[in-house]
Design a protein around this motif. Structure first.
Motif, short mmCIF file in Angstrom:
data_model
loop_
_atom_site.label_atom_id
_atom_site.label_comp_id
_atom_site.label_asym_id
_atom_site.label_seq_id
_atom_site.Cartn_x
_atom_site.Cartn_y
_atom_site.Cartn_z
N PRO A 258 -6.74 -86.92 139.59
CA PRO A 258 -4.53 -86.87 139.45
C PRO A 258 -3.98 -86.04 138.33
N ARG A 261 -5.24 -82.07 138.65
CA ARG A 261 -4.48 -82.05 139.82
C ARG A 261 -2.84 -81.53 139.41
N GLY A 262 -2.28 -82.49 138.53
CA GLY A 262 -1.30 -82.16 137.80
C GLY A 262 -1.21 -81.42 136.77
N ALA A 509 -6.61 -91.59 145.37
CA ALA A 509 -6.59 -90.96 144.69
C ALA A 509 -8.43 -89.90 144.51
N GLY A 514 -4.91 -86.66 144.80
CA GLY A 514 -3.40 -87.62 143.71
C GLY A 514 -2.55 -87.87 144.55
N LEU A 559 0.49 -92.91 139.26
CA LEU A 559 -0.11 -92.38 139.60
C LEU A 559 0.47 -90.29 139.69
N GLN A 563 0.26 -86.98 137.23
CA GLN A 563 0.04 -86.22 137.27
C GLN A 563 0.81 -85.44 136.55
#
Length: 697
Positions: A258, A261-262, A509, A514, A559, A563
């Motif tokens: 995550p 991904r963020g 995840a 994510g 979560l 992110q």
């Protein structure tokens, strides 16, 4: 090398005897594509030159059947082949004036199309058409590319195959390479194929079966030879970082994905894939990782999927925790972006397409494994498969010689090839929720599966979770058949158990990278007069409908906040959250708490672009396990009807005189899940066909 490690000859003479020539080509293609050791997904192509009646004249002509652009030989059907008049294709040689004409030649292939076939032709078409052999295979076997990508490629090719398989130096696919292959065949009439430096393998035969068996036999010689050469040798310089325990690898991936991904999804959402198979762990933990990883991949198919090189994330499982890695992540990703921009600036041409996404695709973590991210889940998985191919190539090449990646300019010229850009332009337009991940509790019930289907129809991936394992497995299988296995996961959860909920989100995840949408829908219903409401009944309602919603939304909030790209939390409550019902105090009170919790989440989530909203259904009987049980029986008795007549009672009670179905609730959830409702939070949407006492204002 043990016989079991060699490729099997899967040719079935009885089956082949029943097939037309073009069907036989498809059979051969699917056999080759069924084993990733022969060729990677979407890689390679096959062809046959087949005599067929011309639809205009009725006269027999020779037609080149060759895999079209963008297909996969393992899963393609007959419509995946482009078809060209051989005489017209060969006549293009008169128009060709040299390598500077490579790209314009591709447009001429369409003028050779046989029978108005709409399948776009591949840039590899002349590589097949100009070879004067009836049947041709081009594949990307790891064992052969290990030879092709080594510093001693030409000498090793001769050592392994002698005169049977030749060698052609690196040349980007196109008409010029087609002429090189034509010349090779003319000058080496006894050869059965050739190795393309840094690329792959071409083989041919007079019959479909001979061509297939030559391909299998050629690869098996490479597998056996590499096996003998590697005996007793230290691979990748030996181990530098030992693999962490499976539990730690899973925990690091769940925490790290995550965060990555963020960082890389600010403009467009990405989906992730985690791979910690032995081949990956051996490579990421090796002494040679820092030397080999920056060299990038060799085969063009590899780096088109994986970018020119991966990002190595420094990590020591014996000393570091995932928080340490996350703390150092942002500058590492920023540095990769800067390096990629510099690579683009160094190599671009005046007519190069604009720079694409500069974020890494492949992330290598010593002791943990490999993470890949892409715009869709299948591509993220396939990118990982391609990098495993690259690892296998590096292992073989570095064991018998020295591994070499493609020169930087050559790699750029393929990555930013105008023809590759045209292929990307032909991709279908992405759907509204492409790249998004939705988690749905109560996912095996009527509303849950309808919601998953609605969101997946808009391009989302779905984690459906439920306490009923059998129903969950059925729902997952049904959605996988409809949308594909890559985009759905069925995960068990008991929403009342804190550890089970935490585990659920960790698994989600790892599965997709994510979370963007959380639909809290798990539920029960109960009916009892207040004096007959036991503490156990009251507590069961609170545990599932109040505490369960709290635990799910808390993990989702954590979560999404980690992110840093926002998110949408949707509660499926009930008309009873707004309107009390006699004989259902426990249920109504628990449902009311859901609405208030959603409002609190809306307040706390707003600074982080995390929205929280509620959809209130009423009397959704179809597909509901709740209504089939005690609740339905009790409601039917209260209205002096039976279960069959209950839907009509509720329909007639509604203002619109309409029944409410799971798909109607899913539509409301999809509204709050999508960007259409980007400016809505803390809201309540009733989907009840009209119930005046439930009007919110």
């Amino acid at each position: 090398m043990a016989e079991a490690q060699l490729l099997q000859n899967k040719w079935d003479d009885a089956k082949a005897a029943s097939l037309r020539p073009e069907e036989l080509l498809l059979y051969r293609s699917n056999l080759l594509g069924s084993d990733k050791r022969i060729t990677n997904y979407g890689g390679g192509n096959t062809s046959s030159k087949i005599r067929m009646p011309d639809p205009l004249t009725g006269e027999e002509v020779t037609v080149l059947w060759v895999k079209g652009s963008g297909g996969d030989i393992g899963s393609m059907k007959l419509d995946g082949f482009s078809t060209l008049y051989m005489d017209k294709l060969l006549s293009l040689q008169k128009l060709y004036r040299g390598p500077e004409q490579e790209d314009p030649m591709v447009a001429l292939y369409n003028h050779c199309t046989f029978n108005l076939n709409p399948r776009a032709t591949s840039i590899d078409t002349p590589l097949h058409g100009l070879i004067d052999r009836p049947h041709v295979d081009h594949v990307h076997p790891d064992a052969v590319i290990a030879i092709a990508a080594s510093a001693d490629s030409k000498a090793l090719t001769r050592e392994i195959w002698g005169d049977e398989i030749g060698w052609v130096p690196w040349r980007r696919p196109g008409f010029e390479l087609g002429l090189w292959l034509k010349r090779f065949v003319e000058e080496n009439p006894r050869a059965k194929g050739c190795v393309l430096e840094a690329h792959g393998l071409f083989t041919w035969g007079d019959t479909q079966k001979e061509c297939y068996e030559t391909t299998i036999g050629t690869i098996n010689k490479a597998i056996a030879w590499l096996g003998r050469q590697s005996e007793g040798k230290v691979i990748f310089g030996g181990e530098r970082v030992a693999a962490a325990s499976p539990e730690k690898r899973a925990a690091v991936a769940a925490g790290l994905m995550p965060a990555i991904r963020g960082l890389i999804s600010k403009d467009k959402p990405k989906l992730g894939h985690f791979d910690d198979q032995p081949a990956v762990l051996e490579f990421v933990g090796s002494a040679d990782l820092d030397r080999l990883a920056p060299l990038g991949t060799s085969c063009p198919d590899h780096f088109l999927r994986t970018k020119i090189r991966p990002l190595v994330l420094p990590f020591d499982p014996q000393k570091d925790e995932v928080a340490d890695l996350i703390a150092r992540l942002e500058p590492l990703v920023a540095g990769y972006r800067e390096d990629y921009a510099a690579y683009y600036a160094r190599c671009k041409h005046a007519d190069s397409p604009a720079m694409r996404d500069p974020n890494p695709v492949v992330y290598l973590i010593p002791g943990i494994g490999m993470i890949t991210f892409a715009g869709d889940r299948a591509t993220a998985r396939i990118s990982a498969e391609f990098y495993v191919n690259a690892i296998n190539v590096m292992r073989g090449a570095d064991t018998v010689s020295t591994y070499r990646g493609l020169p930087e300019q050559e790699a750029f010229d393929i990555e930013y090839w105008l023809l590759e850009e045209a292929k990307l332009a032909r991709l279908p337009r992405q759907k509204a929720l492409a790249g998004k991940v939705a988690l749905i509790t109560g996912g095996a019930g009527g509303i849950g599966t309808a919601t998953a289907r609605r969101l997946m129809g808009e391009g989302a991936c779905a984690v459906i979770c439920d306490i009923d394992k059998e129903a969950l497995a059925e729902a997952e299988a049904e959605l996988a058949r409809e949308f594909g296995k890559d985009v759905v996961r069925g995960l068990w959860v008991d929403v009342t158990k804190e550890e089970a909920v935490a585990s659920l989100f960790a698994e989600a995840a790892r599965a997709f990278g994510g979370l963007d949408i959380c639909v809290s829908n798990a539920g029960i219903a109960s009916a009892a007069p207040i004096e007959e409401t036991t503490l156990a009944l009251w507590q069961r309602n609170m545990d599932i409908l109040s505490t369960g919603y709290f635990l799910i939304s808390r993990e989702a909030f954590r979560l999404m906040k980690a992110q840093g790209i926002g998110g949408s939390i949707v509660f499926v409550a009930s008309k009873n959250a707004l309107v009390a019902s006699a004989g259902a105090s426990a249920y109504c009170t628990a449902k009311a708490s859901e609405v208030q919790l959603a409002r609190c989440l809306a307040l706390e989530g707003a600074p982080h672009q995390i929205r929280a909203n509620v959809v209130n259904p009423d009397a959704v009987l179809r597909g509901s396990r709740i209504w089939k049980g005690e609740w339905g029986t009790a409601r039917a008795a209260s209205y002096k009807t039976d279960s069959d007549g209950l839907e009509e009672v509720y329909r007639e009670r509604s203002l619109l005189k309409l029944s409410v179905y799971p798909e109607d609730i899913a539509e409301g959830i999809a509204f709050f899940a999508s960007s259409i409702s980007a400016k809505s939070t803390g809201n309540v949407l009733n989907v009840d066909a009209g119930h005046a006492p439930s009007f919110t204002r």
